[in-house]
Design a protein around this motif. Structure first.
Motif, PDB file in Angstrom:
ATOM      1  N   ASN A 167       0.857  -1.315  -0.026  1.00  0.00           N
ATOM      2  CA  ASN A 167      -0.030  -0.030   0.027  1.00  0.00           C
ATOM      3  C   ASN A 167       0.946   1.204  -0.166  1.00  0.00           C
ATOM      4  OD1 ASN A 167      -2.470  -1.514   0.447  1.00  0.00           O
ATOM      5  ND2 ASN A 167      -1.519  -1.947   2.615  1.00  0.00           N
ATOM      6  N   MET A 168       0.527   2.082  -0.758  1.00  0.00           N
ATOM      7  CA  MET A 168       1.216   3.722  -0.821  1.00  0.00           C
ATOM      8  C   MET A 168       0.458   4.423  -0.069  1.00  0.00           C
ATOM      9  SD  MET A 168       2.140   3.699  -5.059  1.00  0.00           S
ATOM     10  CE  MET A 168       0.526   3.033  -5.496  1.00  0.00           C
ATOM     11  N   VAL A 169       1.325   5.369   0.743  1.00  0.00           N
ATOM     12  CA  VAL A 169       0.542   6.588   1.524  1.00  0.00           C
ATOM     13  C   VAL A 169       1.520   7.727   1.009  1.00  0.00           C
ATOM     14  CG1 VAL A 169       0.285   7.424   3.690  1.00  0.00           C
ATOM     15  CG2 VAL A 169       0.034   4.741   3.088  1.00  0.00           C
ATOM     16  N   TYR A 170       0.763   8.702   0.644  1.00  0.00           N
ATOM     17  CA  TYR A 170       1.152  10.133   0.345  1.00  0.00           C
ATOM     18  C   TYR A 170       0.618  11.202   1.137  1.00  0.00           C
ATOM     19  CZ  TYR A 170       3.158   7.915  -4.011  1.00  0.00           C
ATOM     20  OH  TYR A 170       3.432   7.032  -5.063  1.00  0.00           O
ATOM     21  N   VAL A 171       1.554  12.000   1.625  1.00  0.00           N
ATOM     22  CA  VAL A 171       1.002  13.194   2.371  1.00  0.00           C
ATOM     23  C   VAL A 171       1.597  14.302   1.565  1.00  0.00           C
ATOM     24  CG1 VAL A 171       1.134  14.361   4.441  1.00  0.00           C
ATOM     25  CG2 VAL A 171       1.201  12.173   4.519  1.00  0.00           C
ATOM     26  N   ASN A 172       0.644  15.223   0.969  1.00  0.00           N
ATOM     27  CA  ASN A 172       1.111  16.350   0.380  1.00  0.00           C
ATOM     28  C   ASN A 172       1.915  15.865  -0.947  1.00  0.00           C
ATOM     29  OD1 ASN A 172      -0.369  17.655   2.242  1.00  0.00           O
ATOM     30  ND2 ASN A 172       0.998  19.418   2.240  1.00  0.00           N
ATOM     31  N   GLU A 173       1.567  14.769  -1.589  1.00  0.00           N
ATOM     32  CA  GLU A 173       2.045  14.269  -2.719  1.00  0.00           C
ATOM     33  C   GLU A 173       3.439  13.580  -2.253  1.00  0.00           C
ATOM     34  OE1 GLU A 173       1.528  16.370  -6.594  1.00  0.00           O
ATOM     35  OE2 GLU A 173       1.342  18.003  -5.576  1.00  0.00           O
ATOM     36  N   ILE A 174       4.048  13.433  -1.041  1.00  0.00           N
ATOM     37  CA  ILE A 174       5.092  12.935  -0.629  1.00  0.00           C
ATOM     38  C   ILE A 174       5.080  11.599  -0.120  1.00  0.00           C
ATOM     39  CG2 ILE A 174       7.113  13.520   1.025  1.00  0.00           C
ATOM     40  CD1 ILE A 174       6.279  16.135   0.961  1.00  0.00           C
ATOM     41  N   GLU A 175       5.836  10.512  -0.486  1.00  0.00           N
ATOM     42  CA  GLU A 175       5.686   9.171  -0.081  1.00  0.00           C
ATOM     43  C   GLU A 175       6.298   8.997   1.344  1.00  0.00           C
ATOM     44  OE1 GLU A 175       6.478   4.642  -1.418  1.00  0.00           O
ATOM     45  OE2 GLU A 175       7.253   6.085  -2.432  1.00  0.00           O
ATOM     46  N   VAL A 176       5.548   8.363   2.224  1.00  0.00           N
ATOM     47  CA  VAL A 176       6.027   8.031   3.707  1.00  0.00           C
ATOM     48  C   VAL A 176       5.965   6.842   3.690  1.00  0.00           C
ATOM     49  CG1 VAL A 176       4.706  10.167   4.396  1.00  0.00           C
ATOM     50  CG2 VAL A 176       3.476   8.203   4.523  1.00  0.00           C
ATOM     51  N   TYR A 177       6.942   6.227   4.861  1.00  0.00           N
ATOM     52  CA  TYR A 177       7.219   4.988   5.151  1.00  0.00           C
ATOM     53  C   TYR A 177       6.845   4.613   6.572  1.00  0.00           C
ATOM     54  CZ  TYR A 177      10.206   6.013   0.948  1.00  0.00           C
ATOM     55  OH  TYR A 177      10.607   6.368  -0.152  1.00  0.00           O
ATOM     56  N   ARG A 178       6.898   3.316   6.820  1.00  0.00           N
ATOM     57  CA  ARG A 178       6.542   2.835   8.133  1.00  0.00           C
ATOM     58  C   ARG A 178       7.807   2.121   8.916  1.00  0.00           C
ATOM     59  NH1 ARG A 178       4.482  -2.582   8.635  1.00  0.00           N
ATOM     60  NH2 ARG A 178       4.693  -3.840   6.672  1.00  0.00           N
ATOM     61  N   PRO A 179       7.607   1.883  10.281  1.00  0.00           N
ATOM     62  CA  PRO A 179       9.028   1.212  10.794  1.00  0.00           C
ATOM     63  C   PRO A 179       9.069  -0.204  10.416  1.00  0.00           C
ATOM     64  CG  PRO A 179       7.796   2.481  12.502  1.00  0.00           C
ATOM     65  CD  PRO A 179       6.882   2.594  11.361  1.00  0.00           C
ATOM     66  N   PHE A 180      10.450  -0.522  10.396  1.00  0.00           N
ATOM     67  CA  PHE A 180      10.640  -1.936   9.802  1.00  0.00           C
ATOM     68  C   PHE A 180      10.661  -3.181  10.834  1.00  0.00           C
ATOM     69  CE2 PHE A 180      13.630  -5.075   8.594  1.00  0.00           C
ATOM     70  CZ  PHE A 180      13.304  -5.519   7.221  1.00  0.00           C
ATOM     71  N   LEU A 181      10.890  -2.595  12.086  1.00  0.00           N
ATOM     72  CA  LEU A 181      11.242  -3.848  13.020  1.00  0.00           C
ATOM     73  C   LEU A 181       9.808  -4.182  13.779  1.00  0.00           C
ATOM     74  CD1 LEU A 181      14.614  -3.333  14.555  1.00  0.00           C
ATOM     75  CD2 LEU A 181      14.076  -5.111  12.790  1.00  0.00           C
ATOM     76  N   ILE A 182       8.895  -3.200  13.571  1.00  0.00           N
ATOM     77  CA  ILE A 182       7.554  -3.522  14.301  1.00  0.00           C
ATOM     78  C   ILE A 182       7.054  -5.103  13.968  1.00  0.00           C
ATOM     79  CG2 ILE A 182       4.920  -2.953  14.330  1.00  0.00           C
ATOM     80  CD1 ILE A 182       6.732  -0.724  15.656  1.00  0.00           C
ATOM     81  N   ARG A 183       6.771  -5.688  15.252  1.00  0.00           N
ATOM     82  CA  ARG A 183       6.548  -7.149  15.280  1.00  0.00           C
ATOM     83  C   ARG A 183       4.833  -7.194  15.609  1.00  0.00           C
ATOM     84  NH1 ARG A 183       8.300 -10.131  18.864  1.00  0.00           N
ATOM     85  NH2 ARG A 183       9.174  -8.314  20.022  1.00  0.00           N
ATOM     86  N   SER A 184       4.412  -6.279  16.357  1.00  0.00           N
ATOM     87  CA  SER A 184       2.850  -6.465  16.766  1.00  0.00           C
ATOM     88  C   SER A 184       2.258  -5.356  16.848  1.00  0.00           C
ATOM     89  CB  SER A 184       3.093  -7.043  18.231  1.00  0.00           C
ATOM     90  OG  SER A 184       3.569  -6.103  19.122  1.00  0.00           O
ATOM     91  N   GLY A 185       1.129  -5.278  16.649  1.00  0.00           N
ATOM     92  CA  GLY A 185       0.457  -3.745  16.559  1.00  0.00           C
ATOM     93  C   GLY A 185       0.499  -3.053  17.775  1.00  0.00           C
ATOM     94  N   GLN A 186       0.615  -3.325  18.979  1.00  0.00           N
ATOM     95  CA  GLN A 186       0.684  -2.588  20.141  1.00  0.00           C
ATOM     96  C   GLN A 186       2.019  -1.855  20.117  1.00  0.00           C
ATOM     97  OE1 GLN A 186       0.126  -6.022  22.938  1.00  0.00           O
ATOM     98  NE2 GLN A 186       2.097  -5.721  23.736  1.00  0.00           N
ATOM     99  N   GLN A 187       3.139  -2.257  19.380  1.00  0.00           N
ATOM    100  CA  GLN A 187       4.396  -1.589  19.333  1.00  0.00           C
ATOM    101  C   GLN A 187       4.348  -0.295  18.534  1.00  0.00           C
ATOM    102  OE1 GLN A 187       7.230  -4.339  17.862  1.00  0.00           O
ATOM    103  NE2 GLN A 187       7.178  -5.544  19.766  1.00  0.00           N
ATOM    104  N   GLU A 188       3.372  -0.385  17.664  1.00  0.00           N
ATOM    105  CA  GLU A 188       3.207   1.022  16.792  1.00  0.00           C
ATOM    106  C   GLU A 188       2.926   2.269  17.286  1.00  0.00           C
ATOM    107  OE1 GLU A 188       0.986   0.481  13.017  1.00  0.00           O
ATOM    108  OE2 GLU A 188       1.153  -1.826  13.131  1.00  0.00           O
ATOM    109  N   GLY A 189       2.034   2.223  17.886  1.00  0.00           N
ATOM    110  CA  GLY A 189       1.699   3.726  18.705  1.00  0.00           C
ATOM    111  C   GLY A 189       1.009   4.714  17.856  1.00  0.00           C
ATOM    112  N   LEU A 190       1.441   5.118  16.873  1.00  0.00           N
ATOM    113  CA  LEU A 190       0.909   6.437  15.987  1.00  0.00           C
ATOM    114  C   LEU A 190       1.130   6.076  14.817  1.00  0.00           C
ATOM    115  CD1 LEU A 190       2.212   9.446  18.160  1.00  0.00           C
ATOM    116  CD2 LEU A 190      -0.383   8.671  18.001  1.00  0.00           C
ATOM    117  N   SER A 191       0.051   6.337  13.822  1.00  0.00           N
ATOM    118  CA  SER A 191       0.215   6.572  12.498  1.00  0.00           C
ATOM    119  C   SER A 191       0.817   7.655  12.211  1.00  0.00           C
ATOM    120  CB  SER A 191      -1.159   6.610  11.731  1.00  0.00           C
ATOM    121  OG  SER A 191      -1.227   6.835  10.193  1.00  0.00           O
ATOM    122  N   PHE A 192       1.612   7.726  10.929  1.00  0.00           N
ATOM    123  CA  PHE A 192       2.403   8.878  10.152  1.00  0.00           C
ATOM    124  C   PHE A 192       1.403  10.276  10.185  1.00  0.00           C
ATOM    125  CE2 PHE A 192       3.730  12.080   7.327  1.00  0.00           C
ATOM    126  CZ  PHE A 192       4.944  12.111   7.570  1.00  0.00           C
TER     127      PHE A 192
END
Length: 819
Positions: A167-192
């Protein structure tokens, strides 16, 4: 946040108040593309004149059908009608003519354009109000057909048989990325994405245009708003909160919007069946600064910094499972802890040059840096026993133990990545035709260390690796083989990836007879090479992805309907995650996965007793080759990195939108999909995201007797995924599905003041909106499972599947204030 801090913020907010407004701005040119000075612009009995650059700015009251009039000497007048919502900033650029009273083709029906392109428009107000354990844009996406997630603690989602990396995510036409090592949902915390900063959200689940990047499943295109005056928003709850501040100079040349967020999921995690000492700290700061020195130039700077610290010390876990006739309970006593840190820094500079109304050029440069640490040593000693069904007084208690054992998990993982990109884009309009193009260069520098191992024993007998060839008949015979961890992965990788990609596409609004049409044809190209230290240099690879859309709006009496056919060839060149195999090694020669999309769509707008409804229907098919198969455990994805499979997806999505309450949108969605893969010609089996049936409901209403009290309902039902088997086994031997996922989140909000409800109370005068809410997550207390823990009993040679349950019923209080 300390009490004194909240008090200070309250007084700051109370000191400033502004009326509800919307804003109209733009540039007025003549037929020679020369700015026209001193044009009179009028709307709602308010008026301004354009400056020497032809620029105007007008503040109005939000309303339906606002008439905007342009008058100038020696030019014929022009009138344009538009509906504006609260805080909306609407840009209207026009050309005056001395030969025609028409506005020509400079103003486009944006809603019809989005219907032609097949994007789903999601209102920021809906995103902000709908309850959810992890509220935000992704929380609403999960109610749409074809979008799947069985993890309320995660912002990740799968679309139409794809996985989280597609899935691609753009904010103001700028591609954003998610953390790599996240193993479980409770480690994520916040969306970009910061919901409080959002102005527009568009979502496409397939068949999208060539201007979007190289992924196989979906596009989420988010636009942050550009403030026009000082203002702000405060959101606070038991789970955390955020503050957003809007700033704007008097001449509107400088604007800034800044948001700070804090999140703590301890309340949600403690509702699970694990007694745990849990200290998560999720912090995030974002800012969008814009500078418009003239009507032709605009510069913007998007900045983001986030730090997630995840401290997890499990103490005791008690889980009951099985059937009524064969109920069991597993108790686990833990020692040790896990400490993870995820730090990301992101910055992007964007320049827009519009020499005239027909042409625009954009330059975008961005840098993303992430440093992640994942350290854990957790020892668990478990005992499993049969649960009594005796109703005489011992019901629910463990009668006797049938299994004992222990498990030690160790991890020392580090990930450091720097991604830098530069992009140039252009847009050109010639009458009914529009041409768009772009070229982008990306450099990825990854430094990764992976050290994970697991030891498992039962009654003192160590279990060898499941694929180790030496027979293990403990406790009946002595074990003669080498003592190895049950699982063991060790790797250190230094990888650089260079990418050059671009696109060109042509669009045209036209007609066939009296029927409006839209055509889009485009192509993408992607060139990349991988340099992995310690591996032979791979050959550079190149892909070409042609795509097309055709839509028609028939001119039928009393029928508002659009038909759309879209598709093409969609390539996904490998990211670092896809290059790394399950044993940690790198395969630099991994090819791009590719998918052929075919999407047939229809949307139908109609009314039932003056209530507007919209019915969206889509049939889709994807045929995939060079597939890189993977395992999915919670939100962690691990690939085989060999492109040795083929796959397909087909399904149907239906969504019914309606304003049951005027001005308040609700919808009900139904989705069916089937996806299978064929690895090494072994035959087709279900993929990890084979969702099958999906039901979603997003409902808003109010109580007629108490109109200030509003109800929000967010409900999702998904059939179980084939994720119930251990991640290390051959999926052809284990096709076990998890339980069906069902979750209902309900929210009640009392509105003291907003754009609908006014108040004469003195303390409310500084605010545009004040609301207090009460939310219930997992209203019906469903025991949803994200994965299974597999317990091995040496004596009976039985493996038991212990469900890892998600959050149970939880309550939350909210406060929302806008000024």
């Amino acid at each position: 946040m300390k009490k004194s801090t909240y008090t200070f913020l309250f007084f700051v907010i109370s000191a400033c108040g502004f009326a509800q407004t919307a804003h109209i701005k733009g540039v007025v040119l003549n037929e020679q593309n020369v700015p026209v000075q001193n044009v009179l612009v009028q709307a709602q009995h308010k008026q301004v004149h354009t400056n020497t650059n032809g620029f105007y700015f007008l503040e109005v009251t939000p309303a339906e059908n606002i008439s905007i009039q342009f008058q100038a000497e020696n030019y014929l007048p022009v009138t344009y009608v538009e509906s504006l919502r609260e805080n909306q900033s609407f840009e209207l650029n026009i050309r005056l003519s001395d030969a025609s009273e028409q506005l020509q083709e400079l103003v486009i029906d944006k809603n019809l354009r989005q219907r032609f392109e097949g994007t789903t428009i999601i209102s920021p107000d809906v995103i902000r109000r709908i309850p959810g354990a992890n509220a935000g844009v992704e929380n609403i996406l999960k109610t749409l057909p074809g979008v799947y997630s069985n993890n309320e603690l995660s912002t990740q989602y799968a679309v139409r048989g794809g996985n989280y990396d597609e899935n691609m995510v753009y904010v103001n036409e700028i591609e954003v990325y998610r953390p790599f090592l996240i193993r479980s949902g409770q480690q994520e915390g916040l969306s970009f994405t910061n919901t409080s900063m959002t102005d527009k959200v568009d979502f496409s689940s397939g068949g999208y245009q060539a201007k979007y990047g190289d992924k196989m499943s979906s596009v989420l295109d988010i636009t942050y708003r550009k403030p026009t005056q000082f203002g702000g928003q405060l959101d606070a709850s038991i789970l955390g909160g955020g503050v957003t501040v809007d700033l704007a100079s008097k001449d509107q040349k400088w604007t800034a919007i800044t948001g700070f967020r804090y999140r703590n999921n301890a309340l949600l995690v403690k509702s699970q069946d694990v007694e745990v000492d849990y200290k998560p700290r999720y912090l995030d700061a974002q800012s969008l600064i814009t500078f418009q020195p003239s009507a032709k130039w605009e510069w913007s700077l998007l900045l983001n910094a986030s730090k997630n610290v995840y401290e997890y010390t499990p103490l005791v876990k008690r889980t009951k499972f099985g059937t009524i006739g064969d109920a069991k309970e597993m108790s686990v006593y833990y020692e040790g802890s896990e400490i993870d840190q995820y730090q990301t820094y992101f910055g992007a500079l964007k320049g827009v040059f519009k020499p005239n109304l027909e042409n625009s050029y954009k330059v975008i440069a961005s840098a993303y840096h992430t440093k992640e640490e994942e350290y854990y040593d957790i020892w668990g000693q478990y005992a499993m026993g049969n649960v009594s069904g005796d109703l005489g007084g011992n019901a629910g208690e463990v009668e006797y133990t049938v299994g004992l054992g222990s498990q030690l998990n160790h991890g020392r993982n580090n990930y450091d990545a720097l991604i830098v990109s530069a992009e140039v884009k252009g847009q050109h309009k010639r009458g009914e035709n529009e041409i768009e193009w772009g070229v982008r260069y990306v450099s990825e520098d990854v430094r990764d260390r992976l050290v994970e191992w697991e030891m498992v024993d039962s009654a003192g007998f160590s279990l060898a690796h499941p694929y180790f060839s030496t027979p293990n008949n403990q406790p009946y015979e002595p074990y003669q083989g080498e003592l190895l961890p049950y699982q063991n992965v060790r790797a250190t990788n230094f990888v650089k990836i260079n990418r050059l990609n671009g696109f060109a596409q042509w669009s045209k609004r036209g007609a066939i007879g009296e029927h409006e049409t839209f055509v889009n044809i485009g192509v993408r190209g992607h060139y990349w090479n991988v340099d992995a230290e310690g591996y032979e240099t791979s050959d550079a690879q190149f892909t070409i992805s042609p795509r097309a859309q055709f839509a028609i709006k028939p001119n039928w009496d009393n029928t508002d309907m659009v038909f759309r056919l879209s598709g093409g060839l969609y390539h996904q060149p490998p990211s670092y995650r896809e290059l790394r195999a399950m044993d940690g090694s790198i395969n630099p020669d991994v090819k791009a996965q590719q998918a052929v999309h075919v999407v047939l769509s229809n949307d139908y707008s109609f009314k039932i007793k003056e209530t507007p409804f919209k019915l969206f229907t889509e049939l889709y098919y994807k045929n995939m080759s060079n597939v890189n198969t993977y395992t999915l455990e919670n939100v962690r994805i691990r690939y085989r990195a060999d492109n040795n499979a083929e796959a397909y997806v087909y399904g149907a999505d239906v969504r019914l939108n309606g304003e049951i309450v005027p001005g308040i949108e609700s919808w009900f969605s139904v989705g069916y999909l089937k996806t299978e893969e064929n690895y090494n010609n072994k035959g087709f089996i279900a993929r990890p995201t084979d969702q099958r049936l999906k039901l979603g409901l997003m409902f808003q209403d109010y109580m007629p007797a108490i109109p200030n009290l509003k109800l929000y309902l967010n409900q999702v039902y998904n059939t179980g995924l084939p994720g119930g088997s251990p991640s290390y086994v051959d999926p052809y031997d284990y096709q076990i599905r998890l339980k069906n996922y069902m979750r209902t989140d309900a929210g009640f909000s009392y509105i003291f003041k907003d754009q609908t409800f006014t108040s004469d109370k003195k303390w409310l005068q500084p605010f545009e909106e004040v609301a207090v809410g009460f939310e219930i997550y997992n209203l019906f207390n469903n025991e949803n499972a994200i994965t299974n823990t597999w317990v091995r009993d040496v004596y009976s040679k039985v493996m038991y599947a212990i469900p890892n349950r998600m959050t149970m019923r939880t309550f939350n209080l909210k406060l929302n204030m806008r000024w």
